[in-house]
Design a protein around this motif. Structure first.
Motif, PDB file in Angstrom:
ATOM      1  N   THR A  51       0.828  -1.200   0.000  1.00 33.43           N
ATOM      2  CA  THR A  51       0.000   0.000   0.000  1.00 33.43           C
ATOM      3  C   THR A  51       0.867   1.256   0.000  1.00 33.43           C
ATOM      4  OG1 THR A  51      -1.721  -1.176   1.217  1.00 33.43           O
ATOM      5  CG2 THR A  51      -1.828   1.223   1.228  1.00 33.43           C
ATOM      6  N   ALA A  52       1.916   1.244   0.812  1.00 32.54           N
ATOM      7  CA  ALA A  52       2.811   2.408   0.863  1.00 32.54           C
ATOM      8  C   ALA A  52       3.513   2.614  -0.471  1.00 32.54           C
ATOM      9  CB  ALA A  52       3.830   2.230   1.978  1.00 32.54           C
ATOM     10  N   LEU A  53       3.938   1.539  -1.130  1.00 26.65           N
ATOM     11  CA  LEU A  53       4.592   1.675  -2.436  1.00 26.65           C
ATOM     12  C   LEU A  53       3.627   2.186  -3.499  1.00 26.65           C
ATOM     13  CD1 LEU A  53       6.872  -1.491  -2.530  1.00 26.65           C
ATOM     14  CD2 LEU A  53       7.568   0.897  -2.344  1.00 26.65           C
ATOM     15  N   GLU A  54       2.372   1.751  -3.440  1.00 30.82           N
ATOM     16  CA  GLU A  54       1.375   2.261  -4.389  1.00 30.82           C
ATOM     17  C   GLU A  54       1.158   3.754  -4.181  1.00 30.82           C
ATOM     18  OE1 GLU A  54      -2.127  -0.079  -3.826  1.00 30.82           O
ATOM     19  OE2 GLU A  54      -1.304  -1.807  -4.888  1.00 30.82           O
ATOM     20  N   GLN A  55       1.073   4.186  -2.931  1.00 26.32           N
ATOM     21  CA  GLN A  55       0.894   5.608  -2.651  1.00 26.32           C
ATOM     22  C   GLN A  55       2.102   6.412  -3.122  1.00 26.32           C
ATOM     23  OE1 GLN A  55       0.148   5.754   1.545  1.00 26.32           O
ATOM     24  NE2 GLN A  55      -2.001   5.154   1.333  1.00 26.32           N
ATOM     25  N   LEU A  56       3.286   5.888  -2.885  1.00 28.66           N
ATOM     26  CA  LEU A  56       4.501   6.563  -3.331  1.00 28.66           C
ATOM     27  C   LEU A  56       4.550   6.681  -4.849  1.00 28.66           C
ATOM     28  CD1 LEU A  56       7.243   7.782  -2.528  1.00 28.66           C
ATOM     29  CD2 LEU A  56       8.198   5.479  -2.739  1.00 28.66           C
ATOM     30  N   ALA A  57       4.159   5.617  -5.542  1.00 27.37           N
ATOM     31  CA  ALA A  57       4.154   5.649  -7.004  1.00 27.37           C
ATOM     32  C   ALA A  57       3.133   6.653  -7.523  1.00 27.37           C
ATOM     33  CB  ALA A  57       3.862   4.261  -7.553  1.00 27.37           C
ATOM     34  N   SER A  58       1.972   6.727  -6.891  1.00 30.15           N
ATOM     35  CA  SER A  58       0.963   7.676  -7.362  1.00 30.15           C
ATOM     36  C   SER A  58       1.404   9.119  -7.098  1.00 30.15           C
ATOM     37  CB  SER A  58      -0.388   7.396  -6.706  1.00 30.15           C
ATOM     38  OG  SER A  58      -0.323   7.620  -5.317  1.00 30.15           O
ATOM     39  N   VAL A  59       2.068   9.359  -5.969  1.00 35.95           N
ATOM     40  CA  VAL A  59       2.568  10.711  -5.676  1.00 35.95           C
ATOM     41  C   VAL A  59       3.642  11.100  -6.683  1.00 35.95           C
ATOM     42  CG1 VAL A  59       3.926  12.051  -4.016  1.00 35.95           C
ATOM     43  CG2 VAL A  59       1.970  10.713  -3.236  1.00 35.95           C
ATOM     44  N   ARG A  60       4.550  10.193  -6.985  1.00 36.96           N
ATOM     45  CA  ARG A  60       5.599  10.493  -7.966  1.00 36.96           C
ATOM     46  C   ARG A  60       5.009  10.706  -9.350  1.00 36.96           C
ATOM     47  NH1 ARG A  60      10.803   6.706  -6.466  1.00 36.96           N
ATOM     48  NH2 ARG A  60      11.312   7.811  -4.557  1.00 36.96           N
ATOM     49  N   ALA A  61       3.976   9.952  -9.704  1.00 41.79           N
ATOM     50  CA  ALA A  61       3.343  10.139 -11.011  1.00 41.79           C
ATOM     51  C   ALA A  61       2.688  11.513 -11.090  1.00 41.79           C
ATOM     52  CB  ALA A  61       2.323   9.042 -11.259  1.00 41.79           C
ATOM     53  N   ARG A  62       2.027  11.933  -9.997  1.00 40.27           N
ATOM     54  CA  ARG A  62       1.414  13.255  -9.978  1.00 40.27           C
ATOM     55  C   ARG A  62       2.465  14.355 -10.064  1.00 40.27           C
ATOM     56  NH1 ARG A  62      -1.318  12.956  -4.923  1.00 40.27           N
ATOM     57  NH2 ARG A  62      -1.835  10.783  -5.052  1.00 40.27           N
ATOM     58  N   GLU A  63       3.599  14.181  -9.373  1.00 41.92           N
ATOM     59  CA  GLU A  63       4.668  15.178  -9.435  1.00 41.92           C
ATOM     60  C   GLU A  63       5.261  15.258 -10.838  1.00 41.92           C
ATOM     61  OE1 GLU A  63       7.492  14.071  -6.498  1.00 41.92           O
ATOM     62  OE2 GLU A  63       6.346  14.920  -4.833  1.00 41.92           O
ATOM     63  N   GLN A  64       5.394  14.113 -11.484  1.00 47.99           N
ATOM     64  CA  GLN A  64       5.966  14.093 -12.825  1.00 47.99           C
ATOM     65  C   GLN A  64       5.014  14.752 -13.819  1.00 47.99           C
ATOM     66  OE1 GLN A  64       6.798  10.181 -14.378  1.00 47.99           O
ATOM     67  NE2 GLN A  64       8.717  10.899 -15.244  1.00 47.99           N
ATOM     68  N   SER A  66       2.978  17.164 -13.107  1.00 51.35           N
ATOM     69  CA  SER A  66       2.929  18.603 -12.848  1.00 51.35           C
ATOM     70  C   SER A  66       4.181  19.319 -13.352  1.00 51.35           C
ATOM     71  CB  SER A  66       2.761  18.866 -11.347  1.00 51.35           C
ATOM     72  OG  SER A  66       3.910  18.439 -10.640  1.00 51.35           O
ATOM     73  N   THR A  67       5.313  18.618 -13.489  1.00 48.70           N
ATOM     74  CA  THR A  67       6.525  19.266 -13.987  1.00 48.70           C
ATOM     75  C   THR A  67       6.524  19.389 -15.494  1.00 48.70           C
ATOM     76  OG1 THR A  67       7.729  17.166 -14.039  1.00 48.70           O
ATOM     77  CG2 THR A  67       7.950  18.514 -12.046  1.00 48.70           C
ATOM     78  N   GLY A  68       5.684  18.677 -16.182  1.00 51.22           N
ATOM     79  CA  GLY A  68       5.615  18.757 -17.635  1.00 51.22           C
ATOM     80  C   GLY A  68       6.362  17.616 -18.291  1.00 51.22           C
ATOM     81  N   PRO A  69       6.282  17.537 -19.608  1.00 50.30           N
ATOM     82  CA  PRO A  69       6.896  16.420 -20.305  1.00 50.30           C
ATOM     83  C   PRO A  69       8.428  16.453 -20.284  1.00 50.30           C
ATOM     84  CG  PRO A  69       5.989  17.977 -21.887  1.00 50.30           C
ATOM     85  CD  PRO A  69       5.568  18.436 -20.512  1.00 50.30           C
ATOM     86  N   ALA A  70       9.034  17.661 -20.230  1.00 52.88           N
ATOM     87  CA  ALA A  70      10.492  17.738 -20.258  1.00 52.88           C
ATOM     88  C   ALA A  70      11.086  17.323 -18.926  1.00 52.88           C
ATOM     89  CB  ALA A  70      10.936  19.151 -20.608  1.00 52.88           C
ATOM     90  N   GLY A  71      10.400  17.614 -17.842  1.00 52.83           N
ATOM     91  CA  GLY A  71      10.925  17.274 -16.532  1.00 52.83           C
ATOM     92  C   GLY A  71      12.054  18.193 -16.122  1.00 52.83           C
TER      93      GLY A  71
END
Length: 93
Positions: A51-64, A66-71
């Motif tokens: 569960t913690a890894l799923e939450q971490l992956a979803s947070v990182r996906a949301r951050e990615q 929000s930064t845009g395609p270039a990163g």
């Protein structure tokens, strides 16, 4: 819960030692509930980790997203540059 299980285990081992006079039978009966308890705890722990890894992956996906395609460009770490020699390094003798 653990106190009840420990008390029950002691009673079973004492009963098997004093009354039945077969210590192995008592140990088997006393150890099986502990093994089941440990298996259940292990499964719950794995579930919490997943569960913690799923939450971490979803947070990182949301951050990615929000930064845009270039990163963001990341600087190489210092440990990466440690293995390279400066120019004019040691010459073979």
């Amino acid at each position: 819960m653990m106190g009840i299980l420990a008390g029950l285990s002691i009673v079973v081992v004492l009963y098997s030692l004093i009354i039945v006079q077969q210590i192995l039978l008592g140990l088997i009966v006393a150890v099986v509930p502990w093994l089941l308890y440990l298996v259940v705890r292990f499964i719950f722990t794995l579930e919490r980790i997943a569960t913690a890894l799923e939450q971490l992956a979803s947070v990182r996906a949301r951050e990615q997203e929000s930064t845009g395609p270039a990163g963001d460009y990341q600087q190489p770490s210092e440990s990466y540059e440690r293995g390279t020699e400066p120019e004019g390094g040691v010459e073979n003798e």
